[in-house]
Design a protein around this motif. Structure first.
Motif, PDB file in Angstrom:
ATOM      1  N   ASN A 149      -8.039   5.902  -1.796  1.00 31.65           N
ATOM      2  CA  ASN A 149      -6.708   5.864  -1.598  1.00 31.65           C
ATOM      3  C   ASN A 149      -5.880   7.356  -1.661  1.00 31.65           C
ATOM      4  OD1 ASN A 149      -7.036   3.173  -1.719  1.00 31.65           O
ATOM      5  ND2 ASN A 149      -6.784   2.931  -3.782  1.00 31.65           N
ATOM      6  N   GLU A 151     -10.220   4.921  -5.898  1.00 32.99           N
ATOM      7  CA  GLU A 151      -9.131   6.025  -6.067  1.00 32.99           C
ATOM      8  C   GLU A 151      -8.997   7.064  -5.202  1.00 32.99           C
ATOM      9  OE1 GLU A 151      -7.562   6.751 -10.025  1.00 32.99           O
ATOM     10  OE2 GLU A 151      -7.966   4.700 -10.761  1.00 32.99           O
ATOM     11  N   GLU A 201      -3.866  10.691   4.106  1.00 31.29           N
ATOM     12  CA  GLU A 201      -2.579  10.500   3.463  1.00 31.29           C
ATOM     13  C   GLU A 201      -1.751  11.374   3.951  1.00 31.29           C
ATOM     14  OE1 GLU A 201       0.178   9.020   1.381  1.00 31.29           O
ATOM     15  OE2 GLU A 201      -1.694   7.932   1.440  1.00 31.29           O
ATOM     16  N   HIS A 224      -4.524   6.788   4.184  1.00 27.86           N
ATOM     17  CA  HIS A 224      -3.690   5.867   4.073  1.00 27.86           C
ATOM     18  C   HIS A 224      -4.396   4.844   5.036  1.00 27.86           C
ATOM     19  CE1 HIS A 224       0.283   4.140   5.562  1.00 27.86           C
ATOM     20  NE2 HIS A 224       0.594   4.124   4.304  1.00 27.86           N
ATOM     21  N   GLN A 254      -4.031  -0.867  -0.629  1.00 23.61           N
ATOM     22  CA  GLN A 254      -4.602   0.022  -1.386  1.00 23.61           C
ATOM     23  C   GLN A 254      -6.185  -0.570  -1.783  1.00 23.61           C
ATOM     24  OE1 GLN A 254      -3.371   3.057  -3.490  1.00 23.61           O
ATOM     25  NE2 GLN A 254      -2.294   2.790  -1.520  1.00 23.61           N
TER      26      GLN A 254
END
Length: 223
Positions: free
Chosen positions: A146, A143, A123, A150, A139
């Motif tokens: 994510n 979590e 990310e 990315h 997504q």
């Protein structure tokens, strides 16, 4: 020191720099030639056609694109390709005009079948995907994944199949995944690192890609 001596000194310095660059290049060619011979691979010192081999990061930027120190063969029973990719960018104008050269190590594996584009990287790092219509961010249910990675894809189903819970768990725990992006692009799985290619970094990138492919469910490759 007069002007003549300054010119002579400058010429000597430039000559020494060019000499050491030539010697370093010669040594590198010898190292890759030896590696290719040992592995039964093919080594090509330069192949500019590979500068347009892939579509996404880090390809498509700048000018003077080039590909050097090209290795082709098989690795862990899969077709492989490795080379040093470079391009130039010119900034400023007039006296402030300068040109910078960027170097990347690019490594890829041939896949059992062509698949939709799927790129996974840390990310906040490079996300450029060139010339690919319909590629979008995705997504997943995790979590933690994510927040760490990315994901861009042109086919959600393919992304879900590849990035299954065990794959995500492995990537979150594997230090290589935290620093090494990958992209499924047509019939290849490709990765890149912003550095000049060396004999010492080829195997590490190839092993990482093989470990990724090994974790892709076999049904993914079926028509």
């Amino acid at each position: 020191m007069n002007t003549t001596l300054l010119i002579i000194a400058a010429v000597v310095v430039v000559g020494l720099v060019l000499y050491f660059q030539y010697q370093a290049h010669k040594k590198k060619v010898a190292a890759f030639t030896a590696l290719a011979s040992e592995r039964g691979w093919r080594y090509t010192e330069r192949d500019r056609g590979l500068a347009n081999r892939f579509l996404g990061t880090p390809f498509g930027d700048g000018h003077g694109r080039d590909a050097r120190h090209v290795l082709t063969g098989t690795f862990r029973d899969r077709p492989m390709l490795a080379f040093e990719y470079s391009y130039k960018e010119t900034h400023g104008s007039g006296d402030d005009r300068r040109t910078e050269t960027y170097h990347y190590t690019v490594v890829s594996l041939g896949l059992p079948a062509p698949k939709p584009t799927l790129q996974v990287n840390r990310e906040g790092l490079g996300r450029k995907l060139l010339g690919l219509v319909g590629v979008r961010d995705l997504q997943l249910e995790s979590e933690d994944f994510n927040k760490t990675f990315h994901i861009t894809t042109e086919n959600d189903r393919f992304a879900y199949d590849v990035l299954h819970p065990r794959m995500m768990e492995w990537m979150l725990a594997d230090q290589r995944a935290l620093s090494t992006p990958f992209r499924f692009e047509r019939g290849d799985l490709v990765t890149w690192d912003q550095c000049k290619i060396e004999v010492s970094n080829v195997d590490a990138l190839l092993n990482y890609l093989c470990d990724v492919v090994d974790r892709v469910p076999s049904f993914v490759w079926k028509p």
